[in-house]
Design a protein around this motif. Structure first.
Motif, PDB file in Angstrom:
ATOM      1  N   ARG A 432      -1.400   6.271  -3.968  1.00 24.32           N
ATOM      2  CA  ARG A 432      -0.285   6.243  -2.913  1.00 24.32           C
ATOM      3  C   ARG A 432       0.731   5.097  -3.834  1.00 24.32           C
ATOM      4  O   ARG A 432       0.408   4.290  -4.536  1.00 24.32           O
ATOM      5  CB  ARG A 432      -0.398   5.669  -1.772  1.00 24.32           C
ATOM      6  CG  ARG A 432      -1.257   6.489  -0.863  1.00 24.32           C
ATOM      7  CD  ARG A 432      -0.703   7.679  -0.226  1.00 24.32           C
ATOM      8  NE  ARG A 432      -1.793   8.496   0.386  1.00 24.32           N
ATOM      9  CZ  ARG A 432      -1.511   9.646   0.847  1.00 24.32           C
ATOM     10  NH1 ARG A 432      -0.156  10.168   0.983  1.00 24.32           N
ATOM     11  NH2 ARG A 432      -2.590  10.516   1.334  1.00 24.32           N
ATOM     12  N   PRO A 433       2.147   5.413  -3.819  1.00 24.49           N
ATOM     13  CA  PRO A 433       2.946   4.635  -4.748  1.00 24.49           C
ATOM     14  C   PRO A 433       3.113   3.485  -4.149  1.00 24.49           C
ATOM     15  O   PRO A 433       3.298   3.198  -2.788  1.00 24.49           O
ATOM     16  CB  PRO A 433       4.445   5.581  -4.477  1.00 24.49           C
ATOM     17  CG  PRO A 433       4.239   6.405  -3.254  1.00 24.49           C
ATOM     18  CD  PRO A 433       2.752   6.562  -2.995  1.00 24.49           C
ATOM     19  N   VAL A 434       3.292   2.390  -4.766  1.00 22.86           N
ATOM     20  CA  VAL A 434       4.069   0.949  -4.341  1.00 22.86           C
ATOM     21  C   VAL A 434       5.203   0.668  -5.270  1.00 22.86           C
ATOM     22  O   VAL A 434       5.046   1.017  -6.316  1.00 22.86           O
ATOM     23  CB  VAL A 434       2.733  -0.103  -4.584  1.00 22.86           C
ATOM     24  CG1 VAL A 434       1.904   0.352  -3.422  1.00 22.86           C
ATOM     25  CG2 VAL A 434       2.156  -0.021  -5.667  1.00 22.86           C
ATOM     26  N   THR A 435       5.971  -0.064  -4.869  1.00 17.40           N
ATOM     27  CA  THR A 435       6.891  -0.887  -5.779  1.00 17.40           C
ATOM     28  C   THR A 435       6.674  -2.257  -5.955  1.00 17.40           C
ATOM     29  O   THR A 435       6.086  -3.015  -5.003  1.00 17.40           O
ATOM     30  CB  THR A 435       8.468  -0.542  -4.985  1.00 17.40           C
ATOM     31  OG1 THR A 435       8.266  -1.026  -3.706  1.00 17.40           O
ATOM     32  CG2 THR A 435       8.732   0.853  -4.934  1.00 17.40           C
ATOM     33  N   ALA A 436       6.887  -2.920  -7.013  1.00 14.45           N
ATOM     34  CA  ALA A 436       6.753  -4.093  -7.126  1.00 14.45           C
ATOM     35  C   ALA A 436       8.031  -4.915  -7.428  1.00 14.45           C
ATOM     36  O   ALA A 436       8.922  -4.401  -8.151  1.00 14.45           O
ATOM     37  CB  ALA A 436       5.666  -4.454  -8.428  1.00 14.45           C
TER      38      ALA A 436
END
Length: 853
Positions: A432-436
């Motif tokens: 799943r995508p995450v933003t940092a």
């Protein structure tokens, strides 16, 4: 009504842990499954599979950590003696953090919503929802989403989507029931086990013979006249995305992990491509794998529009896989097959004999040992060539194989190898995508914030401030390289922003530690159960119902109300006989609408009450039927939930009676339906005679109308056997309407012939061939205060109609005993009578007590 455009969820079936892992790794957005309590009844429609109540919290945590929703099926009718157990289970499901309940029973849906308003309720496909009005009825009972009937076309789905803002879910793959879900009573009639209770006996997959005007019709290789192929709507995904459908559902909680993995991955890819505006890129090999995993013959079927020649082929009722060739002859050691697909040693093959043997016996087949051409063993054979196929000793009897038989590959070892990465993965496959966001200012502690696709965020910091760089300073490229190393976490880095001040330096080991800590904290946050308001409500609801029951109970009188006979007829000839016997009312249930108006006038002219029966299913293009029924000026027997909703705001509407098809199985549902303007309700056929008595005690006997004589409607289907087997047409526009000129029955393996009738929408009802009689229970019903009894006729002659009415009238007048009534009805029946669904099983008295109002 404008719908918000959303990316549809891909929902996968889960029967156990292997299927759950397969669905997660293949990219499911949601899974659905049943839960079995440690004690008591499991309220889900696949009684043989599911999870225990004890492991549910762990399941939900596992799913949520991977970004997958868990929907629990609570999709059976609930009986009055089970309501307290049902409430306990509903509370446990809410506490365990399930994301939604899939519910069939309207009263239970309302109860669940009142117990936990924060827990979404999805109206099951067993609610038989085929219109926007049906969806709005489900909303009245707390549903925020409905699962549409599998008999709808894309055009129908689009019309519904344009008329409601309810969330809509539709099946896209898997087995089709021949009967409308929630409207099948074959298991109840023939096995005492209800499909509406998770105990389907699959009578639709059995062989039948067709009788046309009393004579057996030769149908060639078709024997399984009610066994449809499997749904395959991968190519319809772009249109479903365009229509704004919220969820695409794969059927198959009894299927293995390979099936779940392959189908989930295929529909995941299709939805992603459609959402991105890309064309569908499925390859022939991928489609072949889907067919190989499980197939009775794949097709879009009803979704692509009506074609009665396609839905039911009729050759076989079970998994076929991929057709690989045709038998051309036999040898001493094997079978000569002209191949259309490559086959390899180890493949499982079956020779399809269809209907040429009597008795049918077992099918020939086994695992392929080797291929021979011109006396030599070969490794492969090109499609179009003929080869000798040999099997293990005794696996195939060549004498039972004939030229022309299709050859199917039912098992493919290569398929298992191709799908193994999704089933035996160590690290997560689907991420799943995450933003940092990284903040690194000299003299301040570095901080990393990770945010998932749902907006949940965690921020972690290092203990020491950022130091000046001596050599290579922190930059965005270096951060992206190190922070993007999310293997094994279930995430991938979708985007990075950096807030850097000064040439700072951070060792790679500390960046890695920061990344690992952030991922671990985010996973723990995602796995937490939601906080919910959960308050037991059943006792409060039952108390209010008890007070209302006492207030509405008829005042005692010196005279006991006389029993009333309501007669339902389906032909003008039956009407003639019924009019001569002058029952308390006559209900008209005609195939042809044109004959209704003069028949209504005939009944009214002789001073009798008249009702017209509505269809059980109303699609978006059939709403004018409501206006027509109202124009007749007769009372209405309401069989459709969508019609009941549509009548809510109609001024000066006629008296309404709710029929069995509304599936009133308990006091909660029955009362809720009565509150929508019904004068009386006929209980669902899932209730036995004693349960009908129980229900009368809870809602008041004056609010029920029990059926004392009928042919149980075992199947109600969009599939038209008249069109399929008595014409070459595809639908009503070109079939020639054989339903208007022929009497048709399906004869089962016991020799019982079951009448088939079509309704105004060309839907077929297959009726139990033997009339179901309530003779041995009528005295108990009378003692319980029941006074309204209905007699329903199908193919009875006018003489039989008269005699059945007279026998019941004599019993109610005290002139016949119950035994004499049953004997009289047996004499009138061409194939004998049955107690059917009214049978009260041994041990019923040991069930929990009825709720006290």
């Amino acid at each position: 009504m404008a719908r918000a455009r959303v990316k549809p969820e891909v929902m996968s079936p889960v029967g156990g842990w292997p299927q759950l892992r397969a669905a997660v790794e293949a990219g499911a957005d949601a899974v659905f499954f049943g839960v079995q309590p440690a004690q008591g009844q499991g309220f889900h429609a696949r009684a043989k599979v599911g999870f225990s109540a004890e492991e549910l919290p762990d399941i939900m945590r596992t799913l949520h950590e991977r970004g997958v929703q868990g929907f629990v099926t609570f999709n059976v009718l609930v009986f009055d003696r089970e309501l307290r157990d049902a409430e306990r289970q509903l509370i446990h499901l809410a506490e365990s953090g399930v994301d939604a309940l899939i519910v069939q029973d309207h009263g239970v849906a309302r109860l669940a919503h009142s117990i936990c308003p924060d827990l979404p309720i999805h109206g099951s496909t067993q609610m038989s929802i085929t219109s926007a009005e049906g969806a709005e009825l489900a909303r009245r009972f707390g549903a925020s989403r409905v699962v549409l009937g599998r008999e709808l076309s894309l055009r129908d789905i689009g019309r519904i989507a344009a008329q409601t803002d309810m969330e809509l879910e539709t099946f896209v793959h898997g087995a089709l029931c021949v009967s409308y879900s929630g409207q099948c009573f074959s298991s109840e009639a023939w096995g005492g086990r209800s499909a509406n209770r998770g105990q389907c006996a699959q009578a639709c997959r059995l062989p039948y013979e067709m009788l046309v005007d009393g004579e057996q019709r030769d149908l060639g290789d078709a024997r399984y006249l009610l066994s449809p192929g499997d749904l395959y709507a991968l190519h319809q995904v772009p249109e479903l995305v365009r229509l704004g459908i919220d969820c695409l559902k794969i059927e198959g909680r009894y299927k293995d992990a390979e099936f779940v993995a392959l189908t989930t991955a295929a529909y995941r890819k299709a939805v992603d491509e459609a959402w991105a505006g890309l064309p569908l890129s499925v390859t022939p090999d991928e489609e072949r794998d889907l067919e190989q995993a499980y197939s009775r013959g794949l097709g879009p079927h009803f979704m692509s529009g009506t074609n009665h020649q396609q839905v039911v082929r009729g050759r076989a009722p079970r998994h076929r896989g991929v057709r690989v060739g045709t038998v051309r002859g036999t040898t001493e050691r094997g079978v000569l097959v002209e191949l259309s697909e490559e086959v390899r040693p180890g493949d499982g093959l079956v020779f399809d004999p269809a209907n040429w043997r009597a008795p049918e016996g077992r099918e020939e087949g086994g695992f392929l040992y080797g291929l021979w051409q011109r006396g030599r063993q070969v490794e492969d054979v090109r499609p179009g060539e003929t080869a000798e196929l040999r099997f293990g000793r005794g696996a195939v009897d060549p004498a039972r194989v004939r030229p022309g038989d299709p050859v199917w590959r039912t098992q493919d070892p290569g398929l298992s190898a191709r799908v193994r990465p999704l089933l035996e993965a160590g690290d997560p496959v689907y991420t799943r995508p995450v933003t940092a966001h990284f903040r690194g200012h000299l003299g301040e502690v570095p901080a990393l914030t990770l945010t998932d696709e749902g907006g949940r965020s965690v921020t972690v910091t290092l203990p020491d401030p950022l130091q000046p760089a001596r050599n290579r300073a922190l930059d965005e490229a270096g951060l992206r390289e190190q922070l993007g190393k999310l293997g094994g976490t279930g995430y991938h880095l979708a985007a990075l922003t950096a807030d850097l001040s000064g040439p700072g330096f951070l060792p790679v080991s500390q960046l890695n530690a920061l990344r690992r800590e952030a991922a671990e904290q985010l996973t723990a946050l995602r796995g937490q159960a939601p906080e919910r308001r959960i308050i037991p409500r059943l006792e409060e609801v039952l108390g209010a119902e008890g007070r209302r029951r006492k207030a509405e109970a008829p005042q005692p009188t010196a005279h006991t109300p006389q029993p009333r006979l309501h007669v339902l007829v389906r032909t003008p000839e039956q009407l003639d006989a019924a009019l001569a016997e002058r029952p308390d009312s006559i209900t008209l249930d005609y195939l042809e609408l044109y004959g209704l108006k003069p028949s209504v006038e005939r009944v009214r002219e002789v001073g009798l009450k008249v009702r017209v029966a509505s269809p059980r299913i109303l699609k978006p293009t059939e709403q004018n039927l409501q206006k027509f029924l109202l124009s007749l000026g007769a009372e209405v027997l309401v069989r459709s939930g969508g019609l009941l909703e549509g009548l809510q705001d109609v001024p000066d509407r006629p008296a309404l009676t709710g029929d069995f098809s509304l599936n009133a199985a308990n006091v909660l549902t029955t009362r809720a339906l009565l509150d929508l303007g019904l004068e009386r309700v006929t209980p669902t056929h899932d209730l036995n005679a004693r349960q009908v008595t129980d229900l009368a005690a809870l809602v008041g006997p004056e609010r029920l109308e029990a059926i004392a004589y009928q042919h149980l409607p075992v199947f109600h289907t969009e599939h038209c056997v008249f069109c399929r087997f008595l014409s070459e047409g595809t639908d009503y526009t070109n079939c020639g309407h054989p339903c208007e000129s022929h009497r048709v029955a399906l004869r089962d393996e016991r020799g019982v012939a079951h009448p088939v009738m079509a309704d105004v929408g060309c839907r077929n009802t297959i009726f139990e061939g033997r009339p179901q009689v309530a003779g041995r229970h009528l005295q108990d019903w009378l003692a319980a205060g029941l006074r309204d009894f209905r007699l329903e006729f199908v193919h009875e002659t006018p003489g039989q109609v008269r005699e059945v009415i007279r026998a019941h009238r004599a019993f109610l007048a005290g002139e016949l005993s119950a035994a004499a009534l049953e004997a009289a009805l047996e004499r009138q029946a061409d194939q004998g009578t049955t107690e059917g669904s009214l049978f009260v099983p041994e041990g019923f008295d040991r069930l929990p007590a009825l709720p006290v109002l």
